[in-house]
Every structure is written in structure tokens, then in C-alpha cells.
Design an enzyme around this catalytic site. Structure first.
Site, short mmCIF file in Angstrom:
data_model
loop_
_atom_site.label_atom_id
_atom_site.label_comp_id
_atom_site.label_asym_id
_atom_site.label_seq_id
_atom_site.Cartn_x
_atom_site.Cartn_y
_atom_site.Cartn_z
N TYR A 141 10.32 10.62 -0.54
CA TYR A 141 11.01 11.91 -0.46
C TYR A 141 12.16 11.87 0.55
CZ TYR A 141 7.90 14.99 -3.16
OH TYR A 141 7.21 15.65 -4.14
N LYS A 186 -0.99 2.61 -4.05
CA LYS A 186 -0.68 1.75 -5.21
C LYS A 186 -0.46 0.34 -4.64
CE LYS A 186 0.27 1.02 -9.61
NZ LYS A 186 -0.77 1.05 -10.65
N ASP A 219 -3.37 5.54 -9.94
CA ASP A 219 -3.55 5.77 -11.38
C ASP A 219 -5.02 5.98 -11.71
OD1 ASP A 219 -3.90 3.11 -10.65
OD2 ASP A 219 -2.99 2.27 -12.45
N ASP A 243 1.73 14.94 -3.90
CA ASP A 243 2.38 16.00 -4.69
C ASP A 243 1.80 16.02 -6.10
OD1 ASP A 243 4.34 17.95 -5.45
OD2 ASP A 243 5.47 16.34 -6.42
N ASP A 247 -1.18 18.85 -7.88
CA ASP A 247 -0.97 19.65 -9.10
C ASP A 247 -2.09 19.38 -10.10
OD1 ASP A 247 1.46 20.67 -8.14
OD2 ASP A 247 2.45 20.46 -10.09
#
Ligand code: IPM
Ligand code: MG
Length: 348
Positions: A141, A186, A219, A243, A247
Site C-alpha cells: 500500500y 505468501k 490462498d 484487507d 472482507d
């Protein structure tokens, strides 16, 4: 002592949910005999329209001076031109960075009354109660961005210090809960994730050996969050993964309109619902105010007003359990934002 709250309503449904928070804070002040003063400032698209900047200096100064900041939501199709040089989102990112609020806490509770509001089967949702701890002022970001004629780049950078300080926050939370921590990265692909994993492992082993730590790839974590969400307790992750996963988590609760968040730094606290500005329903008075009101409860707790925080949470829970549900939770309902807010005040 006067408690100064800077309120940044923003765009879309932001002003509607901010008004709910202001009304609830007024009721809290009255009930608990507190002097809470709320003042509004501009951020996001409306700030661009009025001042040319998504985060005017006046807003930054007011937020730094205030005891805490509440933010509604920002953005909308009006400011969505991909080639625009200023965007509402830049205002929020700059605010987080100016206030140094690196630690974003997003708790997820599944209310028994709302089991059927989620697309997942009820048996999968039983006992789900976890918290996402999202690093908020670093990573992709905030890295350098470049744009060439036929390419673009976004740098993702993390320092050991940035990873350590958010790990500490997650560990403190895990200690108060079930001493279980899932760190998400990851690491099979990204160097920043390999650093993340090393630092988290080392930090937990050295400082919180009583915590049971596991690492998951993002994932596979996204998949497990749907398959077996009750597995999770405290999830620690970097900015962008947090983020996305938060959601996804909101779907378990039945609506984005339920998830609150706090963003805390050395000495600043910013509190906002995790949902966006919902331009499709803006101005209709039907937005779900609970995520915002629960964010205000987190704010009260952070301000050491524990009784006030508990009372607000209990009032929201009662409203939900008694079926005061906006349309996002019950599509046949005509409960308005105001109705839901007044119900909370009544239970308070
Ligand atoms: C959030 C939002 C923001 C983010 C946007 C509006 C910049 O999605 O708070 O989750 O990506 O952090
Ligand atoms: Mg988001």
C-alpha cells in the site's frame, strides 16, 4: 475532562453512519455523565470537491489534536476515474500514515440470530469468533509506485521493526484470548513474506513461548476461512492480505455492515467500520449503522471508558437479537438507519 472526537463522515453512506455514531455518543455522554465533544472534518471525495485535497491539513491537525478519530467511509464512482491524479483513498491512506496507526484490529462475531443471513451453512458458522490483526501502514500500500507507458510497479517492503511491532499487538491479543495465533503470508513466493515468517517465528518463540503459533499461506487461509472458520482465533497478517481476508470474513457474519475496526498507533486511535461508502444505497437512509456504532464502542474502550464500551456493545447485541435489522441483514425489512440507531439508544 472533555473528550474530543474528530468525526470524518466522508462519502456515500459515511455521513449517515457517522450521524448514528454522533447520536449514540450523545446518549452515552448523557447516561454516563461524560463530556464528549464531536467535531466534523472533511476527508475523501467530498474533501476533494471542496478543497482539491482528499485530506486537507485542517483535518490532519484536528485528528492529531483530538483524543480519538471516527471515520465513516470514503470514495465513490464520482471520483473513480483511473487517470485522476487525486483519489479519495489517498486521503485515508495518508491519514493512517500521518497518525501512525499501524495496528488494525477487525473482530468477527457471528450472532446466533444472524446465522441464516450468511450464505454459509449454519453448522460451519457455529462457534466462529476470531480477530484479524492487520498491519496497516506498510507493505505494498505504501511502497513506491511507478507507471511507464506499458508497465507499472508497486513496491512491497517490510522492515523487521514493522513486523515485530504488529506481532506484539497480535500476541497481546492472543494472550487475552485462547493463546492461538495464525500468521498469514505468501512465503512460498514473496521475499517480504519470508521475512514476515522469520520475524514472527522468532518474536513469538522469544517473547510469548506460551502461544501456539501456526503459519498459513494466504490462498489456503482464504479457503479454510470458508471451510472451517471456527479453526481461527487471532489471525496476524500484512496490509493487503488483511484487507482481502477481512472482507471475506465479513461474509461469515452475514453482512459487511457488522464489522467494526480500530486502528491504533503510539498515541492515536482511528475507528471505522470495515465497509465502504456503498454508493448504491447512499442517501436512502437504509445503511446498517451497527459496524460504525461497534467501532465507536471500540473507541470508548480505547479511551479507557470500559463501562461505556460494554453498554454500547450490549445495546447493539440486544437490537440485533430482537430483530432490529436493516435490509442488508433481512431483505424484507424496512428498518432504517435511524430506526436501528434509536433501538440501540433505547437498549442503552
Ligand atoms: C479498508 C478499505 C481501504 C483499504 C480502502 C478504502 C483504501 O478497503 O479499510 O479495508 O484498502 O485499506
Ligand atoms: Mg478493505
Amino acid at each position: 475532562m472533555t473528550i474530543q472526537i474528530a468525526c470524518l463522515p466522508g462519502d456515500g453512506i459515511g455521513p449517515e453512519v457517522a450521524e448514528s455514531v454522533e447520536t449514540v455518543l450523545e446518549a452515552v455522554a448523557k447516561k454516563f455523565n461524560q463530556d464528549i465533544k464531536v467535531e466534523r472534518y472533511l476527508i475523501g471525495g467530498c474533501a476533494i470537491d471542496e478543497t482539491g485535497s482528499p485530506l486537507p491539513q485542517e483535518t490532519i491537525d484536528a485528528c492529531k489534536k483530538a483524543n480519538a478519530v471516527f471515520l465513516g467511509a470514503i470514495g465513490g464512482p464520482r471520483w473513480d476515474d483511473p487517470n485522476a491524479s487525486v483519489r479519495p483513498e489517498q486521503g485515508l491512506l495518508k491519514l493512517r500514515s500521518e497518525l501512525g496507526v499501524f495496528s488494525n484490529i477487525r473482530p468477527l462475531t457471528v450472532f446466533p440470530k444472524l446465522l441464516s443471513a450468511s450464505p454459509l451453512k449454519e453448522e460451519v458458522l457455529k462457534g466462529v469468533d476470531f480477530v484479524v490483526v492487520r498491519e496497516l501502514t506498510g507493505g505494498i500500500y505504501f511502497g513506491e509506485k511507478t507507471r511507464g507507458k506499458d508497465f507499472a510497479t508497486d513496491e512491497c517492503r517490510y522492515s523487521v521493526q514493522e513486523v515485530e511491532r504488529i506481532t506484539k499487538v497480535a500476541c497481546e491479543l492472543a494472550i487475552q484470548r485462547n493463546k492461538k495465533l495464525t500468521s498469514v503470508d505468501k512465503a512460498n513466493v514473496l521475499e517480504t513474506s519470508r521475512l514476515w515468517r522469520d520475524v514472527v517465528s522468532g518474536y513469538v518463540a522469544e517473547n510469548y513461548p506460551e502461544i501456539e503459533l501456526e503459519h498459513q499461506l494466504v490462498d489456503s487461509c482464504a479457503m479454510k476461512m470458508i471451510q472451517n472458520p471456527a479453526h481461527f482465533d487471532v489471525i496476524l497478517t500484512e496490509n493487503m492480505f488483511g484487507d482481502i481476508l477481512s472482507d471475506e470474513a465479513s461474509v461469515l457474519a452475514g453482512s459487511m455492515g457488522l464489522l467494526a475496526s480500530s486502528s491504533i498507533g503510539e498515541d492515536c486511535g482511528l475507528f471505522e467500520p470495515i465497509h465502504g461508502s456503498a454508493p448504491d444505497i447512499a442517501g436512502q437512509g437504509i445503511a446498517n449503522p451497527y459496524a460504525s456504532i461497534l467501532s465507536a464502542a471500540m473507541m470508548l474502550r480505547w479511551l479507557s471508558l470500559e463501562n461505556e464500551a460494554k453498554a454500547v456493545e450490549a445495546a447493539v447485541y440486544s437490537a440485533i437479537e430482537n430483530g432490529v435489522l436493516t435490509r442488508d441483514l433481512d431483505k424484507n425489512s424496512d428498518t432504517s438507519t435511524k430506526d436501528a440507531t434509536l433501538a440501540v439508544i433505547e437498549y442503552l
